[in-house]
Design a protein around this motif. Structure first.
Motif, mmCIF file in Angstrom:
data_model
loop_
_atom_site.group_PDB
_atom_site.id
_atom_site.type_symbol
_atom_site.label_atom_id
_atom_site.label_comp_id
_atom_site.label_asym_id
_atom_site.label_seq_id
_atom_site.Cartn_x
_atom_site.Cartn_y
_atom_site.Cartn_z
ATOM 1 N N LEU B 30 0.828 -1.211 0.000
ATOM 2 C CA LEU B 30 0.000 0.000 0.000
ATOM 3 C C LEU B 30 0.858 1.254 0.000
ATOM 4 O O LEU B 30 0.348 2.358 -0.024
ATOM 5 C CB LEU B 30 -0.903 0.044 1.241
ATOM 6 C CG LEU B 30 -1.752 -1.178 1.520
ATOM 7 C CD1 LEU B 30 -2.736 -0.860 2.621
ATOM 8 C CD2 LEU B 30 -2.468 -1.617 0.278
ATOM 9 N N LYS B 31 2.157 1.074 0.065
ATOM 10 C CA LYS B 31 3.019 2.251 0.084
ATOM 11 C C LYS B 31 3.145 2.870 -1.296
ATOM 12 O O LYS B 31 3.695 3.948 -1.434
ATOM 13 C CB LYS B 31 4.403 1.860 0.599
ATOM 14 C CG LYS B 31 4.390 1.476 2.072
ATOM 15 C CD LYS B 31 5.754 1.039 2.526
ATOM 16 C CE LYS B 31 5.702 0.498 3.948
ATOM 17 N NZ LYS B 31 6.964 -0.124 4.329
ATOM 18 N N SER B 32 2.660 2.180 -2.300
ATOM 19 C CA SER B 32 2.746 2.722 -3.658
ATOM 20 C C SER B 32 1.873 3.966 -3.768
ATOM 21 O O SER B 32 0.845 4.075 -3.122
ATOM 22 C CB SER B 32 2.250 1.674 -4.648
ATOM 23 O OG SER B 32 2.041 2.268 -5.895
ATOM 24 N N ILE B 33 2.296 4.905 -4.596
ATOM 25 C CA ILE B 33 1.438 6.066 -4.824
ATOM 26 C C ILE B 33 0.743 5.956 -6.173
ATOM 27 O O ILE B 33 0.160 6.895 -6.675
ATOM 28 C CB ILE B 33 2.237 7.389 -4.715
ATOM 29 C CG1 ILE B 33 3.399 7.411 -5.688
ATOM 30 C CG2 ILE B 33 2.752 7.581 -3.291
ATOM 31 C CD1 ILE B 33 4.070 8.784 -5.783
ATOM 32 N N LYS B 34 0.790 4.768 -6.767
ATOM 33 C CA LYS B 34 0.140 4.554 -8.062
ATOM 34 C C LYS B 34 -1.083 3.637 -7.928
ATOM 35 O O LYS B 34 -1.328 3.045 -6.884
ATOM 36 C CB LYS B 34 1.144 3.932 -9.040
ATOM 37 C CG LYS B 34 2.349 4.829 -9.276
ATOM 38 C CD LYS B 34 2.952 4.623 -10.629
ATOM 39 C CE LYS B 34 3.671 3.294 -10.765
ATOM 40 N NZ LYS B 34 4.965 3.188 -10.097
ATOM 41 N N ARG B 35 -1.839 3.537 -9.011
ATOM 42 C CA ARG B 35 -3.023 2.702 -9.020
ATOM 43 C C ARG B 35 -2.773 1.346 -9.677
ATOM 44 O O ARG B 35 -3.621 0.459 -9.619
ATOM 45 C CB ARG B 35 -4.113 3.370 -9.869
ATOM 46 C CG ARG B 35 -5.166 4.083 -9.105
ATOM 47 C CD ARG B 35 -6.115 4.758 -10.089
ATOM 48 N NE ARG B 35 -6.806 5.847 -9.418
ATOM 49 C CZ ARG B 35 -8.016 5.732 -8.891
ATOM 50 N NH1 ARG B 35 -8.688 4.618 -8.986
ATOM 51 N NH2 ARG B 35 -8.574 6.747 -8.284
ATOM 52 N N PHE B 38 -0.362 -3.804 -9.066
ATOM 53 C CA PHE B 38 -0.568 -4.609 -7.851
ATOM 54 C C PHE B 38 -0.808 -6.096 -8.147
ATOM 55 O O PHE B 38 -0.770 -6.917 -7.249
ATOM 56 C CB PHE B 38 -1.745 -4.061 -7.029
ATOM 57 C CG PHE B 38 -1.505 -2.687 -6.463
ATOM 58 C CD1 PHE B 38 -0.734 -2.511 -5.331
ATOM 59 C CD2 PHE B 38 -2.036 -1.555 -7.078
ATOM 60 C CE1 PHE B 38 -0.498 -1.246 -4.808
ATOM 61 C CE2 PHE B 38 -1.809 -0.287 -6.561
ATOM 62 C CZ PHE B 38 -1.035 -0.128 -5.425
ATOM 63 N N ARG B 92 -9.175 -0.309 1.827
ATOM 64 C CA ARG B 92 -8.206 -0.112 0.746
ATOM 65 C C ARG B 92 -8.752 -0.505 -0.625
ATOM 66 O O ARG B 92 -9.086 -1.652 -0.870
ATOM 67 C CB ARG B 92 -6.912 -0.865 1.063
ATOM 68 C CG ARG B 92 -7.059 -2.341 1.102
ATOM 69 C CD ARG B 92 -5.803 -3.035 1.577
ATOM 70 N NE ARG B 92 -5.558 -2.780 2.991
ATOM 71 C CZ ARG B 92 -4.817 -3.559 3.763
ATOM 72 N NH1 ARG B 92 -4.241 -4.622 3.270
ATOM 73 N NH2 ARG B 92 -4.641 -3.269 5.036
ATOM 74 N N GLU B 93 -8.783 0.454 -1.528
ATOM 75 C CA GLU B 93 -9.239 0.176 -2.883
ATOM 76 C C GLU B 93 -8.173 -0.620 -3.637
ATOM 77 O O GLU B 93 -8.445 -1.214 -4.673
ATOM 78 C CB GLU B 93 -9.500 1.509 -3.591
ATOM 79 C CG GLU B 93 -10.528 1.421 -4.686
ATOM 80 C CD GLU B 93 -11.120 2.791 -4.992
ATOM 81 O OE1 GLU B 93 -11.448 3.521 -4.041
ATOM 82 O OE2 GLU B 93 -11.233 3.124 -6.178
ATOM 83 N N HIS B 94 -6.977 -0.632 -3.068
ATOM 84 C CA HIS B 94 -5.888 -1.408 -3.656
ATOM 85 C C HIS B 94 -6.301 -2.864 -3.839
ATOM 86 O O HIS B 94 -5.807 -3.539 -4.734
ATOM 87 C CB HIS B 94 -4.653 -1.347 -2.752
ATOM 88 C CG HIS B 94 -4.276 0.042 -2.311
ATOM 89 N ND1 HIS B 94 -5.080 0.799 -1.501
ATOM 90 C CD2 HIS B 94 -3.190 0.798 -2.583
ATOM 91 C CE1 HIS B 94 -4.504 1.978 -1.280
ATOM 92 N NE2 HIS B 94 -3.356 2.002 -1.924
ATOM 93 N N TRP B 97 -7.979 -2.897 -7.079
ATOM 94 C CA TRP B 97 -6.981 -2.675 -8.139
ATOM 95 C C TRP B 97 -6.133 -3.922 -8.369
ATOM 96 O O TRP B 97 -5.771 -4.241 -9.497
ATOM 97 C CB TRP B 97 -6.061 -1.493 -7.787
ATOM 98 C CG TRP B 97 -6.793 -0.208 -7.570
ATOM 99 C CD1 TRP B 97 -8.037 0.131 -8.051
ATOM 100 C CD2 TRP B 97 -6.364 0.918 -6.797
ATOM 101 N NE1 TRP B 97 -8.388 1.388 -7.623
ATOM 102 C CE2 TRP B 97 -7.383 1.899 -6.852
ATOM 103 C CE3 TRP B 97 -5.210 1.201 -6.062
ATOM 104 C CZ2 TRP B 97 -7.281 3.136 -6.205
ATOM 105 C CZ3 TRP B 97 -5.109 2.428 -5.425
ATOM 106 C CH2 TRP B 97 -6.131 3.381 -5.496
ATOM 107 N N ASN B 119 -16.422 -0.200 -3.458
ATOM 108 C CA ASN B 119 -15.185 0.162 -4.155
ATOM 109 C C ASN B 119 -15.089 -0.494 -5.527
ATOM 110 O O ASN B 119 -14.556 0.082 -6.462
ATOM 111 C CB ASN B 119 -13.962 -0.271 -3.336
ATOM 112 C CG ASN B 119 -13.651 0.668 -2.183
ATOM 113 O OD1 ASN B 119 -14.150 1.799 -2.154
ATOM 114 N ND2 ASN B 119 -12.835 0.221 -1.244
ATOM 115 N N LYS B 122 -16.242 1.371 -8.514
ATOM 116 C CA LYS B 122 -15.515 2.599 -8.849
ATOM 117 C C LYS B 122 -14.412 2.344 -9.858
ATOM 118 O O LYS B 122 -13.950 3.258 -10.516
ATOM 119 C CB LYS B 122 -14.891 3.223 -7.594
ATOM 120 C CG LYS B 122 -15.811 3.350 -6.427
ATOM 121 C CD LYS B 122 -16.797 4.473 -6.622
ATOM 122 C CE LYS B 122 -17.816 4.444 -5.501
ATOM 123 N NZ LYS B 122 -18.919 5.364 -5.715
ATOM 124 N N SER B 123 -13.946 1.100 -9.933
ATOM 125 C CA SER B 123 -12.888 0.814 -10.898
ATOM 126 C C SER B 123 -13.346 -0.176 -11.953
ATOM 127 O O SER B 123 -12.540 -0.704 -12.690
ATOM 128 C CB SER B 123 -11.666 0.232 -10.190
ATOM 129 O OG SER B 123 -11.373 0.911 -9.033
#
Ligand code: SF4
Lengths: 471, 211
Positions: B30-35, B38, B92-94, B97, B119, B122-123
């Protein structure tokens, strides 16, 4: 007008528009932001050239990734550092209120919101974090959202929502001595199950809930999500109002009386109808310990680890066996024969001043047991830490062999350096005992702060009601 | 967001209840700042024998041969068949993703945790709720048949197997409309900007302490 529940009232106040199928556009008062679930949302705004709708609604803080020692030296993990830096940059460039890592007011987002008075009765409060339910203790409608919704609130101040059903959980009569808010909520989850609240907003009511301090109420609402409900609420009363008074974000003097008059309406009307009612007798609740890998796998401290063979439902029985295998436990073992390796006192469930006091009371005059390799105390915020130090709690902990740390999420989810090693067993005051939650292969038992402190000094689970207080 | 079109895909079984978001994507990612990106760490703790971290190359880690998604038959699965309370735990939406990045377009379960369910839309991931019995039946078919596939038709709200037997599912009209048209929620909401402003005017008059 018909009798309304507390949830109905707060909901109705915030509906901007509603479609025929019940989908509503719900107005959001307070948006709490942290480093993990926000970067992709800020990025989305920038890509689409969308401004923030109401930046005053946002309070931001880094908490999940921050180190709890040697903070002046920054964050050594480059990936975590990038995430915290990204939050700082986003808050600076959008002009948001943020308590940065070295600010005394920094702490776990669900601790600092109420502490600053940023959570007020009757508000809608959201955050990209499931334990946003914590803020429902203030008769607020508070729930966790995903990153796309974080972006949605930033851009529109609203969320697209459907109303949940109403559930009321009443704890009748008082609880016994030594039984805390944490034990109440664990017992509730044991009763309704981790999916019991799915689709509901839960109101907690009854004498035992009314008797709780605001901090205790926050502990109960915090774990609503572990019972499957996104939001938990407790009616506003004098305890709520006294807590809010004088905090930095509380209403200005000129509006105070008007605000209080409104807040005093924030309770379910007599005769309000709930879709589901659960009643638990307060005196039936004992200090609780989880034995498995789901918060519903919970038993009283003086009970034995349950036997999957006794469970008729096959999926459930398999789940229990998997949990026992993971936890390295045998059916039928009494909990006071279970030795532990680590202790964690902290998290948004139990890291406030009263939690630390309760733990210190047990630790006082004792030493952490030899088999316990590490016992961490991580205050929920810099201000909690300061208060604890004024009261001398840090000394009690340190003298007993606990480590006294800087505020953050820490070993609740082990995103920073604080974590369990494979196979290690931990008595933890946090809220989730999922596999690997506190570190890969780590084994978590959820307990109250006093129970965690008792486990630390005896080395195994011990009923706090039988622990003598030393001076 | 991409439009959700009718498709047929391989089904992978996730035969356990209460699969939580920590299991779907462990926190170190979850430390990633991207979508994106994963997918290789979806179900990471179950999928690999060696511990993982964002800076460890997954190719250097030993796969757990007993984990279902490492089975050659399921590596290209697009539909996940799951049990009760799928996606419980954090917001977490991760998690969504990661499932999408792996290639999943649909998760079928008897029930989902609320936030995860929300969630997903949303994706563009479609969570389908079927009854316990129906899900049981699908599991039985899946374990009995090689190369088990299902066809998902959102327009008509149907899941069908190769022999043509069909199960219908419920879905909120608005969510269906958004998925089918690949619509972004924010754009839709901003069409009501004037209404939000007039709500605010009245709201802050009534509750001036919130201003
Ligand atoms: S303390 Fe734990 S549960 Fe609370 S916000 Fe931090 S990581 Fe989440």
């Amino acid at each position: 007008m018909s009798a309304l529940t507390l949830y109905d009232k707060v909901w109705q106040q915030h509906v901007v528009r509603q479609e025929d199928d019940g989908t509503a556009l719900l107005y959001i008062d307070r948006h709490l932001v942290h480093e993990v679930t926000s970067p992709q949302a800020f990025e989305g705004l920038q890509i689409n050239h969308r401004p923030l709708w109401r930046k005053e609604s946002i309070v931001a803080v880094p908490d999940h990734n921050v180190p709890t020692t040697d903070r002046d030296q920054g964050i050594s993990d480059p990936v975590a550092r990038l995430q915290v830096d990204t939050l700082d940059q986003n808050c600076d460039s959008f002009g948001l209120t943020e308590f940065k890592m070295n600010d005394r007011r920094q702490g776990i987002v669900h601790v600092i919101g109420p502490e600053q008075g940023a959570t007020l009765p009757g508000m809608t409060v959201v955050c990209g974090d499931s334990h946003t339910s914590t803020h429902g203790a203030f008769a607020a409608l508070a729930f966790g959202i995903g990153t796309s919704e974080v972006e949605h609130v930033m851009a529109t101040q609203c969320l697209i929502q459907k109303k949940s059903k109403n559930m009321r959980i009443t704890i009748e009569g008082p609880v016994g001595p030594g039984v805390t808010a944490k034990d109440i909520v664990l017992a509730i989850i044991g009763e309704i199950g981790t999916a019991g609240g799915t689709g509901y907003a839960i109101e907690f009511a009854g004498e035992a809930i009314r008797n709780l301090s605001m901090e205790g109420r926050m502990t109960v609402c915090n774990m609503t999500i572990e019972g499957g409900a996104r939001a938990g609420l407790i009616a506003c009363d004098q305890t709520t109002i006294d807590y809010v008074k004088g905090r930095p974000f509380a209403p200005a003097e000129e509006y105070w009386d008007q605000a209080v008059a409104y807040w005093n309406t924030l309770h379910s009307d007599a005769g309000a109808v709930f879709d589901r009612e659960v009643v638990i007798q307060g005196d039936s609740i004992q200090p609780q310990v989880t034995w498995g890998t789901s918060p519903e796998m919970v038993i009283p401290v003086n009970a034995r680890v349950p036997d999957p063979a006794q469970e008729a439902d096959q999926v459930k029985s398999d789940g229990m066996q998997k949990a026992l295998d993971y936890m390295g436990l045998k059916a039928g073992t009494p909990l006071n024969e279970v030795f532990i390796d680590k202790v964690f006192i902290g998290s948004c469930t139990n890291s406030r001043i009263e939690d630390l006091r309760a733990a210190a009371q047990i630790a006082k005059g004792r030493r952490v047991a030899d088999n316990v390799k590490q016992a961490l105390v991580v205050p929920g915020s810099g201000l909690v830490k300061q208060k604890a130090e004024q009261e001398g709690l840090d000394k009690i902990f340190v003298e007993a062999g606990f480590e006294w740390r800087d505020p953050g999420c820490s070993m609740c989810l082990a995103m920073n350096a604080d974590r369990l090693e494979p196979g290690e067993r931990c008595a933890s005051t946090s809220n989730r005992n999922f596999e690997g939650r506190q570190g890969q292969g780590g084994r978590t038992h959820l307990v109250s702060p006093a129970m965690a402190a008792a486990a630390a000094v005896f080395g195994y689970f011990t009923d706090v009601r039988e622990v003598e207080l030393l001076n | 967001m991409q439009k959700f079109e009718k498709f047929s895909g391989i089904v992978a079984p996730m035969d356990r209840a209460n699969v939580d978001t920590d299991a779907i994507i462990p926190k170190q990612y979850l430390k990633s700042i991207k979508r994106s990106g994963f997918g290789p760490n979806l179900f990471d703790d179950w999928r690999y024998l060696d511990p993982g971290a964002p800076d460890i190359d997954n190719k250097t880690r030993r796969e757990n041969p007993d984990f279902v998604l490492n089975d050659a038959r399921y590596r290209k699965a697009q539909i996940l068949l799951a049990r009760e309370n799928f996606g419980c735990g954090s917001s977490r939406e991760h998690a969504v993703w990661a499932l999408e990045d792996f290639g999943f377009k649909v998760v079928i379960a008897p029930s989902f945790a609320d936030i995860f369910y929300n969630n997903s839309f949303k994706s563009g991931l479609l969570p389908i709720v079927l009854s316990h019995d129906q899900v049981d039946q699908l599991f039985t078919e899946l374990f009995d048949q090689e190369n088990y596939q299902l066809t998902v038709d959102l327009q008509n709200q149907l899941v069908s197997n190769a022999t043509g037997s069909q199960m219908s599912f419920d879905i909120d009209e608005f969510r269906k409309y958004c998925l089918l048209n690949g619509l972004d929620d924010i754009g839709l909401t901003l069409q009501h900007a004037e209404q939000i402003k007039s709500f605010e005017q009245q709201y802050y008059q009534q509750s001036p302490w919130l201003k």
